[in-house]
Design a protein around this motif. Structure first.
Motif, PDB file in Angstrom:
ATOM      1  N   THR A  38       0.813  -1.219   0.000  1.00 45.59           N
ATOM      2  CA  THR A  38       0.000   0.000   0.000  1.00 45.59           C
ATOM      3  C   THR A  38       0.848   1.272   0.000  1.00 45.59           C
ATOM      4  O   THR A  38       0.376   2.324  -0.424  1.00 45.59           O
ATOM      5  CB  THR A  38      -0.895   0.035   1.252  1.00 45.59           C
ATOM      6  N   GLY A  39       2.084   1.197   0.499  1.00 49.46           N
ATOM      7  CA  GLY A  39       2.925   2.392   0.569  1.00 49.46           C
ATOM      8  C   GLY A  39       2.666   3.246   1.789  1.00 49.46           C
ATOM      9  O   GLY A  39       3.203   4.349   1.910  1.00 49.46           O
ATOM     10  N   ILE A  40       1.845   2.762   2.725  1.00 51.09           N
ATOM     11  CA  ILE A  40       1.532   3.527   3.926  1.00 51.09           C
ATOM     12  C   ILE A  40       2.527   3.181   5.035  1.00 51.09           C
ATOM     13  O   ILE A  40       2.735   2.008   5.343  1.00 51.09           O
ATOM     14  CB  ILE A  40       0.093   3.246   4.407  1.00 51.09           C
ATOM     15  N   ASP A  41       3.148   4.194   5.615  1.00 50.16           N
ATOM     16  CA  ASP A  41       4.087   4.031   6.728  1.00 50.16           C
ATOM     17  C   ASP A  41       3.477   4.598   8.000  1.00 50.16           C
ATOM     18  O   ASP A  41       2.865   5.672   7.983  1.00 50.16           O
ATOM     19  CB  ASP A  41       5.392   4.787   6.471  1.00 50.16           C
ATOM     20  N   VAL A  42       3.669   3.905   9.104  1.00 50.87           N
ATOM     21  CA  VAL A  42       3.306   4.415  10.422  1.00 50.87           C
ATOM     22  C   VAL A  42       4.571   4.437  11.266  1.00 50.87           C
ATOM     23  O   VAL A  42       5.242   3.408  11.407  1.00 50.87           O
ATOM     24  CB  VAL A  42       2.222   3.548  11.099  1.00 50.87           C
ATOM     25  N   ARG A  67       5.173   5.373  -2.530  1.00 53.70           N
ATOM     26  CA  ARG A  67       5.292   4.137  -3.309  1.00 53.70           C
ATOM     27  C   ARG A  67       6.637   4.165  -4.031  1.00 53.70           C
ATOM     28  O   ARG A  67       6.760   4.659  -5.166  1.00 53.70           O
ATOM     29  CB  ARG A  67       4.149   4.019  -4.309  1.00 53.70           C
ATOM     30  N   ALA A  68       7.683   3.638  -3.372  1.00 53.15           N
ATOM     31  CA  ALA A  68       9.042   3.760  -3.893  1.00 53.15           C
ATOM     32  C   ALA A  68       9.259   3.005  -5.195  1.00 53.15           C
ATOM     33  O   ALA A  68      10.133   3.375  -5.984  1.00 53.15           O
ATOM     34  CB  ALA A  68      10.042   3.277  -2.848  1.00 53.15           C
ATOM     35  N   TRP A  69       8.502   1.930  -5.443  1.00 47.20           N
ATOM     36  CA  TRP A  69       8.689   1.154  -6.661  1.00 47.20           C
ATOM     37  C   TRP A  69       7.500   1.271  -7.618  1.00 47.20           C
ATOM     38  O   TRP A  69       7.289   0.422  -8.463  1.00 47.20           O
ATOM     39  CB  TRP A  69       8.943  -0.313  -6.303  1.00 47.20           C
ATOM     40  N   LEU A 118       5.922  10.402 -10.294  1.00 50.75           N
ATOM     41  CA  LEU A 118       5.451  11.209  -9.177  1.00 50.75           C
ATOM     42  C   LEU A 118       5.348  10.398  -7.899  1.00 50.75           C
ATOM     43  O   LEU A 118       5.827  10.813  -6.838  1.00 50.75           O
ATOM     44  CB  LEU A 118       4.100  11.839  -9.526  1.00 50.75           C
ATOM     45  N   LEU A 119       4.739   9.203  -7.984  1.00 44.68           N
ATOM     46  CA  LEU A 119       4.609   8.357  -6.796  1.00 44.68           C
ATOM     47  C   LEU A 119       5.963   7.818  -6.344  1.00 44.68           C
ATOM     48  O   LEU A 119       6.203   7.631  -5.149  1.00 44.68           O
ATOM     49  CB  LEU A 119       3.667   7.190  -7.081  1.00 44.68           C
ATOM     50  N   ARG A 120       6.846   7.555  -7.288  1.00 46.01           N
ATOM     51  CA  ARG A 120       8.145   6.968  -6.949  1.00 46.01           C
ATOM     52  C   ARG A 120       9.065   7.956  -6.231  1.00 46.01           C
ATOM     53  O   ARG A 120       9.869   7.564  -5.399  1.00 46.01           O
ATOM     54  CB  ARG A 120       8.807   6.458  -8.228  1.00 46.01           C
ATOM     55  N   HIS A 121       8.943   9.239  -6.533  1.00 51.19           N
ATOM     56  CA  HIS A 121       9.878  10.231  -5.998  1.00 51.19           C
ATOM     57  C   HIS A 121       9.262  11.180  -4.970  1.00 51.19           C
ATOM     58  O   HIS A 121       9.975  12.023  -4.417  1.00 51.19           O
ATOM     59  CB  HIS A 121      10.480  11.050  -7.137  1.00 51.19           C
ATOM     60  N   THR A 122       7.983  11.078  -4.713  1.00 52.56           N
ATOM     61  CA  THR A 122       7.361  11.978  -3.742  1.00 52.56           C
ATOM     62  C   THR A 122       6.526  11.193  -2.736  1.00 52.56           C
ATOM     63  O   THR A 122       6.090  10.072  -2.993  1.00 52.56           O
ATOM     64  CB  THR A 122       6.459  13.023  -4.420  1.00 52.56           C
ATOM     65  N   GLY A 123       6.315  11.804  -1.608  1.00 50.49           N
ATOM     66  CA  GLY A 123       5.481  11.216  -0.559  1.00 50.49           C
ATOM     67  C   GLY A 123       4.891  12.322   0.298  1.00 50.49           C
ATOM     68  O   GLY A 123       5.307  13.485   0.224  1.00 50.49           O
ATOM     69  N   VAL A 124       3.910  11.969   1.098  1.00 53.87           N
ATOM     70  CA  VAL A 124       3.283  12.929   2.006  1.00 53.87           C
ATOM     71  C   VAL A 124       3.242  12.317   3.398  1.00 53.87           C
ATOM     72  O   VAL A 124       3.186  11.093   3.559  1.00 53.87           O
ATOM     73  CB  VAL A 124       1.859  13.321   1.556  1.00 53.87           C
ATOM     74  N   ARG A 125       3.298  13.187   4.394  1.00 54.07           N
ATOM     75  CA  ARG A 125       3.227  12.732   5.785  1.00 54.07           C
ATOM     76  C   ARG A 125       2.439  13.726   6.623  1.00 54.07           C
ATOM     77  O   ARG A 125       2.458  14.932   6.361  1.00 54.07           O
ATOM     78  CB  ARG A 125       4.623  12.603   6.393  1.00 54.07           C
ATOM     79  N   ILE A 126       1.748  13.217   7.635  1.00 57.44           N
ATOM     80  CA  ILE A 126       1.239  14.051   8.716  1.00 57.44           C
ATOM     81  C   ILE A 126       1.982  13.621   9.974  1.00 57.44           C
ATOM     82  O   ILE A 126       2.283  12.443  10.160  1.00 57.44           O
ATOM     83  CB  ILE A 126      -0.294  13.938   8.884  1.00 57.44           C
ATOM     84  N   ASP A 127       2.273  14.588  10.802  1.00 56.40           N
ATOM     85  CA  ASP A 127       3.207  14.358  11.900  1.00 56.40           C
ATOM     86  C   ASP A 127       2.698  15.071  13.145  1.00 56.40           C
ATOM     87  O   ASP A 127       2.204  16.203  13.061  1.00 56.40           O
ATOM     88  CB  ASP A 127       4.573  14.919  11.468  1.00 56.40           C
ATOM     89  N   PHE A 128       2.776  14.406  14.296  1.00 54.51           N
ATOM     90  CA  PHE A 128       2.348  15.003  15.567  1.00 54.51           C
ATOM     91  C   PHE A 128       3.278  14.560  16.680  1.00 54.51           C
ATOM     92  O   PHE A 128       3.731  13.413  16.704  1.00 54.51           O
ATOM     93  CB  PHE A 128       0.907  14.592  15.911  1.00 54.51           C
ATOM     94  N   TYR A 138      10.367  14.697  -0.957  1.00 47.38           N
ATOM     95  CA  TYR A 138      10.893  14.452  -2.296  1.00 47.38           C
ATOM     96  C   TYR A 138      12.137  13.586  -2.182  1.00 47.38           C
ATOM     97  O   TYR A 138      13.077  13.922  -1.465  1.00 47.38           O
ATOM     98  CB  TYR A 138      11.228  15.771  -2.987  1.00 47.38           C
ATOM     99  N   TYR A 139      12.124  12.437  -2.867  1.00 44.61           N
ATOM    100  CA  TYR A 139      13.246  11.490  -2.884  1.00 44.61           C
ATOM    101  C   TYR A 139      13.980  11.645  -4.221  1.00 44.61           C
ATOM    102  O   TYR A 139      13.557  11.082  -5.236  1.00 44.61           O
ATOM    103  CB  TYR A 139      12.738  10.061  -2.723  1.00 44.61           C
ATOM    104  N   PRO A 140      15.069  12.415  -4.258  1.00 41.11           N
ATOM    105  CA  PRO A 140      15.689  12.717  -5.557  1.00 41.11           C
ATOM    106  C   PRO A 140      16.394  11.541  -6.223  1.00 41.11           C
ATOM    107  O   PRO A 140      16.398  11.443  -7.453  1.00 41.11           O
ATOM    108  CB  PRO A 140      16.681  13.829  -5.223  1.00 41.11           C
ATOM    109  N   PHE A 141      17.017  10.653  -5.446  1.00 40.09           N
ATOM    110  CA  PHE A 141      17.844   9.602  -6.038  1.00 40.09           C
ATOM    111  C   PHE A 141      17.403   8.188  -5.676  1.00 40.09           C
ATOM    112  O   PHE A 141      17.576   7.261  -6.453  1.00 40.09           O
ATOM    113  CB  PHE A 141      19.314   9.774  -5.624  1.00 40.09           C
ATOM    114  N   SER A 142      16.873   8.014  -4.467  1.00 35.38           N
ATOM    115  CA  SER A 142      16.530   6.669  -4.005  1.00 35.38           C
ATOM    116  C   SER A 142      15.367   6.772  -3.035  1.00 35.38           C
ATOM    117  O   SER A 142      14.813   7.846  -2.817  1.00 35.38           O
ATOM    118  CB  SER A 142      17.738   6.027  -3.305  1.00 35.38           C
ATOM    119  N   ASN A 143      14.991   5.631  -2.464  1.00 35.66           N
ATOM    120  CA  ASN A 143      13.904   5.630  -1.492  1.00 35.66           C
ATOM    121  C   ASN A 143      14.415   5.792  -0.060  1.00 35.66           C
ATOM    122  O   ASN A 143      13.699   5.532   0.902  1.00 35.66           O
ATOM    123  CB  ASN A 143      13.111   4.326  -1.589  1.00 35.66           C
TER     124      ASN A 143
END
Length: 260
Positions: free
Chosen positions: A20-24, A42-44, A49-59, A105-110
């Motif tokens: 799913t690409g979801i991290d906790v 989603r690193a793979w 766009l999905l391979r090099h970017t991600g979103v997080r909420i943080d508390f 943003y993941y410029p080169f790797s995951n």
């Protein structure tokens, strides 16, 4: 036993990034206590766009760790920490929290990422100030506030100080996500919040047994509340002008994450 090992091996060698690409994540923040985050990356994935970017909420908040933090502060402050001339600080209490929404943003790797977003938060530090000045006359402790001369009868004093920092602003930082196996990983974030809201200092100076030097009468008189409040306001205004130069709230977070 062999079946159990085989199941564990199969589970740990599954292509974790094809799910799913979801991290906790759960960890600690150096400035705000226990840290929780939920992210999507989603690193793979086939999509760039999905391979090099991600979103997080943080508390994060110190409340779940407050008893341990207060205990550590009390241990450090035991019998007071001297700041010179017989003055000591003790009973430090910390309250802090923050919440963020971040784009990674993941410029080169995951593994390595650059992060930006927006953060809301607050930090409050309370402390008690007390002391007895060894080199002062036995019955008087003299000091100045905003140019006026004061003394406490009995050569001792006590008061309190508080620093409040309610901040919000853009967050910029960098970090890493390192896979450990079995869908577990380690994360580290280093960054800062850029804010136009500086910290503020407030002081509480007890009036009991406090005297002020009256220039007109050239003598010492019991201080009145309006006099004391005016001097404390001028003194804290000067301190707050200096605090206003600091508009960056640093953040360092680390912990473990699990990918679903």
């Amino acid at each position: 036993m062999k079946r159990t090992l085989l199941l564990i091996f199969t589970f740990c060698t599954m292509p974790a990034m094809a799910d799913t690409g979801i991290d906790v994540g759960i960890g600690v923040s150096a400035t705000t206590g226990l840290n929780l985050s939920i992210g999507y990356h989603r690193a793979w994935a086939k999509s760039y766009l999905l391979r090099h970017t991600g979103v997080r909420i943080d508390f994060a908040s110190v409340n779940p760790l407050k008893s341990a933090i207060d205990s550590a502060i009390d241990t450090y402050m035991r019998d007071g920490r001297s700041v010179g001339d017989g003055v000591k600080i003790d009973e430090g209490k910390l309250d802090a929290w923050h919440s963020s929404i971040l784009l990674d943003y993941y410029p080169f790797s995951n593994v390595w990422r650059i992060s930006a977003g927006y953060t809301f938060g607050a930090a409050k530090l309370d402390s008690s100030i007390f002391g007895q000045v060894a080199n002062a006359p036995a019955d008087r402790f003299y000091f100045n506030i905003a140019g006026d001369h004061y003394y406490y009868a009995g050569n001792d004093f006590d008061g309190s100080a508080r620093i409040d920092w309610n901040y919000n602003g853009p967050y910029f930082g960098t970090g890493v996500d390192v896979a450990l196996g079995c869908r577990f990983g380690f994360y580290l974030d280093i960054g800062a919040v850029l804010t136009n809201q500086p910290a503020k200092l407030t002081l509480d100076v007890p009036q009991s047994q406090l005297y002020i030097y009256n220039i007109e009468n050239k003598g010492w008189l019991p201080v009145t509340i309006p006099q004391l409040d005016a001097d404390v306001a001028r003194a804290t205004a000067d301190a707050n002008r200096k605090l206003s130069d600091f508009r960056i709230y640093p953040m360092v977070k680390m912990g473990f994450l699990y990918r679903f």
